[in-house]
Design an enzyme around this catalytic site. Structure first.
Site, PDB file in Angstrom:
ATOM      1  N   CYS A  63       0.831  -1.214   0.000  1.00 20.74           N
ATOM      2  CA  CYS A  63       0.000   0.000   0.000  1.00 20.74           C
ATOM      3  C   CYS A  63       0.866   1.264   0.000  1.00 20.74           C
ATOM      4  CB  CYS A  63      -0.920  -0.030   1.226  1.00 20.74           C
ATOM      5  SG  CYS A  63      -1.799   1.509   1.546  1.00 20.74           S
TER       6      CYS A  63
ATOM      7  N   CYS B 177      -0.083   3.942   2.633  1.00 22.06           N
ATOM      8  CA  CYS B 177       0.286   3.478   3.973  1.00 22.06           C
ATOM      9  C   CYS B 177       1.717   3.901   4.307  1.00 22.06           C
ATOM     10  CB  CYS B 177       0.181   1.959   4.064  1.00 22.06           C
ATOM     11  SG  CYS B 177      -1.492   1.311   3.833  1.00 22.06           S
TER      12      CYS B 177
END
Length: 326
Positions: free
Chosen positions: A92, A95
């Site tokens: 991600c 993230c």
């Protein structure tokens, strides 16, 4: 009316329904009977040494949490301090932007809150528990239940404001927050320098600069209600000061001069006589049609927006305007 004021932009909450609606004990049976389940992935140690499954909550500001340790490290810990759960994954991109910010803020908090990182690939049941539709998803846990959440990589000022609001709300319920603050911990919400620039321009009477500063904020954040409200007030103040002290007398002498009526209404509102300003423009609406009527109506509605929508004077004027229009 209120003076233009700044604040960080509001965060995007996942859902108010999260609060009290998620059973965080759903993973408890799994933690209590690990021999019947596949072994949990190994936990990465926190900076000062994380606890193993079944042990007492670890003491670090940032901890790695699994399905087996969720009950102890999140639910039970949240009875004492705020726990912020970070649902993330290695693949991600957002993230990787958000997690370092959260980790740094957790370390700065002095124990007021702890960051519980959950790798959703290794612990899918935790993501399912919260109904997470995307990552990163951040959930605040206090007193054993979710209290707020957001998704996506928010700017740091917004995260600080979100955390500060949560700590304020939970201070009396979670003893760990008070203890940390007494020891100098917590989260400071920094001033938004963009609003500071605009407010300083407003204070020195440079309305053009103040307007430009608020418009720059709205170019980036079109939904920023603080900037919208402040911009409307700056425009109004500039108009009222430009109207001149004789604006009301001029408008009374020339009722057909629409610009004079608008300027007089501004001056009356600025002079704490909003009923007079509203009534003046409603009378102008009754006398006009077409583009002229629409011009007056739009000006009047803009004046309404300077007040609380529940203000009785505004509510009456809205009814009178509807009667004049229809």
């Amino acid at each position: 009316m209120t003076h233009p004021r700044g604040s960080a932009a509001k965060t995007a909450a996942l859902s108010a329904a999260l609060s009290g609606a998620v059973d965080l004990s759903a993973l408890k049976a799994r933690a209590e009977a690990p021999q019947k389940q596949p072994p949990a992935p190994p936990r990465a140690p926190a900076a000062d040494g994380a606890a193993s499954a079944g042990a007492a909550p670890s003491a670090g500001a940032v901890i790695e949490v699994t399905e087996a340790t969720f009950q102890t490290d999140v639910v039970e810990r949240s009875m004492q301090q705020l726990v912020v759960v970070d649902l993330w994954a290695e693949w991600c991109g957002p993230c990787k932007q958000l997690s370092p910010v959260l980790e740094r803020l957790a370390a700065e908090s002095g124990g007021a809150w702890v960051l519980a990182k959950v790798d959703v690939d290794a612990n899918p049941r935790i993501a399912q528990l919260f109904g997470a539709q995307s990552i990163p998803t951040i959930i605040a846990i206090g007193g054993g239940q979710p209290v707020d959440a957001f998704s996506g990589a928010l700017p740091e000022p917004e995260i600080r404001k979100w955390l500060g609001s949560l700590l304020d709300a939970l201070r009396d319920r979670l003893p760990g927050i008070k203890a940390a603050e007494e020891n100098g911990g917590g989260v400071e919400v920094p001033e938004d320098v963009r609003f500071t620039e605009a407010e300083e321009a407003f204070e020195r009477g440079d309305f053009a600069a103040a307007q430009a500063a608020y418009e720059r904020i709205l170019d980036v954040e079109p939904a920023n209600e603080d900037a919208k409200t402040a911009l409307a007030q700056v425009k109004f103040t500039a108009r009222a000061e430009a109207a001149g002290p004789d604006a009301i007398a001029k408008a009374d002498a020339e009722p057909a001069d629409l610009d004079a009526q608008l300027a007089a209404a501004d001056l009356e509102v600025a002079g704490q006589e909003p009923e007079a300003g509203f009534a003046r423009l409603i009378a102008a609406v009754r006398r006009t049609a077409g583009d002229d009527r629409n011009k007056v109506r739009e000006h009047l509605v803009a004046l309404f927006e300077l007040f609380d929508s529940a203000d009785e004077r505004v509510m009456k004027a809205r009814r009178d305007l509807a009667s004049a229009l229809y």
